[in-house]
Design a protein around this motif. Structure first.
Motif, PDB file in Angstrom:
ATOM      1  N   LEU A 299       0.821  -1.223   0.000  1.00  0.00           N
ATOM      2  CA  LEU A 299       0.000   0.000   0.000  1.00  0.00           C
ATOM      3  C   LEU A 299       0.847   1.261   0.000  1.00  0.00           C
ATOM      4  CD1 LEU A 299      -2.842  -0.662   2.616  1.00  0.00           C
ATOM      5  CD2 LEU A 299      -3.181   0.216   0.298  1.00  0.00           C
ATOM      6  N   LYS A 300       1.912   1.256   0.816  1.00  0.00           N
ATOM      7  CA  LYS A 300       2.752   2.447   0.933  1.00  0.00           C
ATOM      8  C   LYS A 300       3.704   2.622  -0.241  1.00  0.00           C
ATOM      9  CE  LYS A 300       5.166   3.936   4.544  1.00  0.00           C
ATOM     10  NZ  LYS A 300       4.887   5.244   5.093  1.00  0.00           N
ATOM     11  N   GLY A 301       3.905   1.542  -0.999  1.00  0.00           N
ATOM     12  CA  GLY A 301       4.935   1.583  -2.036  1.00  0.00           C
ATOM     13  C   GLY A 301       6.296   1.657  -1.370  1.00  0.00           C
TER      14      GLY A 301
ATOM     15  N   PRO B 264       3.984   1.691  10.062  1.00  0.00           N
ATOM     16  CA  PRO B 264       4.757   2.832   9.556  1.00  0.00           C
ATOM     17  C   PRO B 264       3.815   4.039   9.496  1.00  0.00           C
ATOM     18  CG  PRO B 264       4.029   1.499   7.711  1.00  0.00           C
ATOM     19  CD  PRO B 264       3.487   0.836   8.966  1.00  0.00           C
ATOM     20  N   SER B 265       4.353   5.230   9.246  1.00  0.00           N
ATOM     21  CA  SER B 265       3.491   6.396   9.071  1.00  0.00           C
ATOM     22  C   SER B 265       2.556   6.151   7.882  1.00  0.00           C
ATOM     23  CB  SER B 265       4.338   7.641   8.846  1.00  0.00           C
ATOM     24  OG  SER B 265       5.272   7.427   7.806  1.00  0.00           O
ATOM     25  N   ALA B 266       1.314   6.664   7.993  1.00  0.00           N
ATOM     26  CA  ALA B 266       0.284   6.344   7.000  1.00  0.00           C
ATOM     27  C   ALA B 266       0.320   7.299   5.809  1.00  0.00           C
ATOM     28  CB  ALA B 266      -1.089   6.355   7.666  1.00  0.00           C
ATOM     29  N   ASN B 267       1.485   7.362   5.166  1.00  0.00           N
ATOM     30  CA  ASN B 267       1.618   8.135   3.938  1.00  0.00           C
ATOM     31  C   ASN B 267       2.192   7.228   2.861  1.00  0.00           C
ATOM     32  OD1 ASN B 267       3.959   8.570   5.947  1.00  0.00           O
ATOM     33  ND2 ASN B 267       4.932   8.903   3.970  1.00  0.00           N
ATOM     34  N   ILE B 268       1.966   7.596   1.600  1.00  0.00           N
ATOM     35  CA  ILE B 268       2.676   6.927   0.512  1.00  0.00           C
ATOM     36  C   ILE B 268       4.158   7.221   0.753  1.00  0.00           C
ATOM     37  CG2 ILE B 268       2.993   6.877  -2.013  1.00  0.00           C
ATOM     38  CD1 ILE B 268       0.094   6.405  -1.641  1.00  0.00           C
TER      39      ILE B 268
ATOM     40  N   VAL C 211       5.154  15.142  15.059  1.00  0.00           N
ATOM     41  CA  VAL C 211       6.293  14.577  14.319  1.00  0.00           C
ATOM     42  C   VAL C 211       6.497  13.145  14.814  1.00  0.00           C
ATOM     43  CG1 VAL C 211       7.553  16.702  13.779  1.00  0.00           C
ATOM     44  CG2 VAL C 211       7.986  15.542  15.952  1.00  0.00           C
ATOM     45  N   GLU C 212       7.181  12.342  13.995  1.00  0.00           N
ATOM     46  CA  GLU C 212       7.368  10.930  14.316  1.00  0.00           C
ATOM     47  C   GLU C 212       8.172  10.751  15.606  1.00  0.00           C
ATOM     48  OE1 GLU C 212       7.948  12.343  11.434  1.00  0.00           O
ATOM     49  OE2 GLU C 212       7.093  11.141   9.799  1.00  0.00           O
ATOM     50  N   SER C 213       8.171   9.522  16.092  1.00  0.00           N
ATOM     51  CA  SER C 213       8.930   9.199  17.303  1.00  0.00           C
ATOM     52  C   SER C 213      10.428   9.388  17.065  1.00  0.00           C
ATOM     53  CB  SER C 213       8.657   7.746  17.700  1.00  0.00           C
ATOM     54  OG  SER C 213       8.993   6.873  16.638  1.00  0.00           O
TER      55      SER C 213
ATOM     56  N   LYS D 142      16.339  12.191   1.121  1.00  0.00           N
ATOM     57  CA  LYS D 142      15.112  12.803   0.636  1.00  0.00           C
ATOM     58  C   LYS D 142      13.904  12.096   1.250  1.00  0.00           C
ATOM     59  CE  LYS D 142      12.709  14.638  -3.266  1.00  0.00           C
ATOM     60  NZ  LYS D 142      12.461  15.840  -2.460  1.00  0.00           N
ATOM     61  N   HIS D 143      12.975  12.878   1.780  1.00  0.00           N
ATOM     62  CA  HIS D 143      11.872  12.267   2.499  1.00  0.00           C
ATOM     63  C   HIS D 143      10.830  13.340   2.779  1.00  0.00           C
ATOM     64  CE1 HIS D 143      10.093   8.948   4.324  1.00  0.00           C
ATOM     65  NE2 HIS D 143      10.917   8.674   5.311  1.00  0.00           N
ATOM     66  N   TYR D 144       9.676  12.947   3.229  1.00  0.00           N
ATOM     67  CA  TYR D 144       8.665  13.895   3.713  1.00  0.00           C
ATOM     68  C   TYR D 144       8.376  14.996   2.687  1.00  0.00           C
ATOM     69  CZ  TYR D 144      10.534  11.807   7.972  1.00  0.00           C
ATOM     70  OH  TYR D 144      10.972  10.934   8.912  1.00  0.00           O
TER      71      TYR D 144
HETATM   72 MG    MG Z   1       7.405   7.535   7.670  1.00  0.00          MG
END
Ligand code: MG
Ligand code: TXA
Length: 316
Positions: A45-47, A132-136, A167-169, A217-219
């Motif tokens: 789902l997240k790729g 994991p965080s619920a983003n692609i 923000v994430e843990s 690269k992220h977010y």
């Molecule tokens: Mg994440």
């Protein structure tokens, strides 16, 4: 689909399906940690590349012994102090944990969330949840149910309000006797060092072997993104562009090229800024901008975590 029925959410994870789960850091895409088919669905789902492992979420400290093979003393101290909360700890895993979760690495990442709905779900089921965080993959992390809905309209997402931390843990582990930080997040450096002394910062440079998900690269929002100590100058030379601006505590420049802007915390509070940063990025993303300029925040406390996310959003 955004839902409020926690029984429906419980049944869905029990059936091996993936759900959107509110936590105090960001929303997670959660599934049964003991069901390999369910775990694979998350990656799909997240790729997400199968080389990037998942955090396991537990409801009470007793569950730790079912999934790890040892608990180093300093990590125990950190768990006692910060669980439930925004701290993920890396422990040597035991054989009950599928290598799909840890992407073949010897450690397992564990966290006990404090969000009341995450707590009550985790306490009502006999298995931990991978989430994991619920983003692609590589898109902006979700801090509201509506953000999850935007990415994954076909799963049930439990409505849990806006995430408290935003923000994430923070991710912490051990290398020999040293406490190492692999991601700055909801728990700031000072809080951790007050408890266990100086920590090694493994969030930059080439530590990919230990923290595989921390790519430069992220977010990312979908347009060009620049972080600057003085956005005013950049704004004054970007007059032909549709620009969005993220200010820390006040608007320091404006002009006809500024299509939208966000102020993270009018009182200059870093906790409030953390709570708002992803939501601000999501809102700006909806304005079809050419460029987002973000003001760099003070480099202490949660400012370190927010600047880290801004730098990764800006990375080419
Ligand atoms: Mg994440
Ligand atoms: O706040 C959070 O941690 C949120 C909520 C949902 O709990 N979760 C989250 O998960 O941010 P994710 O997958 O987006 O980020 C987890 C990070 C990744 O960089 C991953 O590589 C790292 O944790 N990680 C997970 N398991 C690991 C392991 N066994 N060893 C090293 N790093 C690990």
């Amino acid at each position: 689909m955004i839902v409020t029925d926690i029984q429906l959410i419980k049944k869905t994870v029990e059936n091996g399906e993936v759900i959107g789960l509110p936590t105090e850091t960001v929303y997670g895409l959660a599934a049964n940690a003991f069901n390999e088919t369910a775990i694979r669905k998350i990656y799909e789902l997240k790729g997400r590349p199968s080389t990037n492992p998942l955090i396991v979420h537990i409801g009470h400290a007793d569950q730790l012994k079912d999934i790890v093979s040892s608990v180093p003393e300093k990590l125990k101290q950190l768990a006692d102090a910060f669980w439930p909360g925004g701290l993920t700890l890396l422990f040597p895993k035991n054989e009950s944990i599928s290598p799909i979760i840890t992407a073949g690495f010897p450690n397992i990442a564990v966290r006990m969330p404090t969000h009341p709905l995450a707590q009550s779900l985790l306490k009502s089921i006999p298995f931990p949840l991978v989430a994991p965080s619920a983003n692609i993959s590589n898109r902006i992390s979700p801090t509201k149910a509506s953000h999850v809905e935007k990415y994954f309209p076909n799963i049930y997402t439990l409505e849990g309000g806006a995430c408290e931390a935003g923000v994430e843990s923070t991710i912490v582990g051990m290398e020999y006797e040293e406490v190492c930080v692999y991601r700055w997040g909801a728990i700031g450096r000072e809080a951790i060092e007050n408890l266990v002394g100086k920590v090694l910062d493994r969030t930059r440079g080439d530590h990919a072997a230990v923290a595989p998900g921390m790519s430069k690269k992220h977010y990312s929002p979908t347009c060009q993104f620049i972080v600057s100590k003085e956005p005013g100058f950049l704004l004054s030379i970007s007059l032909q562009k549709r620009v969005g601006v993220i200010w820390f505590n006040e608007v320091l420049w404006t002009g006809p090229n500024v299509v939208a802007y966000e102020v993270l915390s009018p009182t200059g509070n870093l906790e409030e800024a953390a709570k708002n940063i992803y939501d601000a990025m999501h809102r700006l993303e909806d304005h079809s901008l050419d460029l987002i300029i973000a003001e760099r925040l003070p480099e202490h406390g949660l400012g370190i975590s927010i600047n880290d996310r801004l730098d990764r959003a800006a990375a080419q």
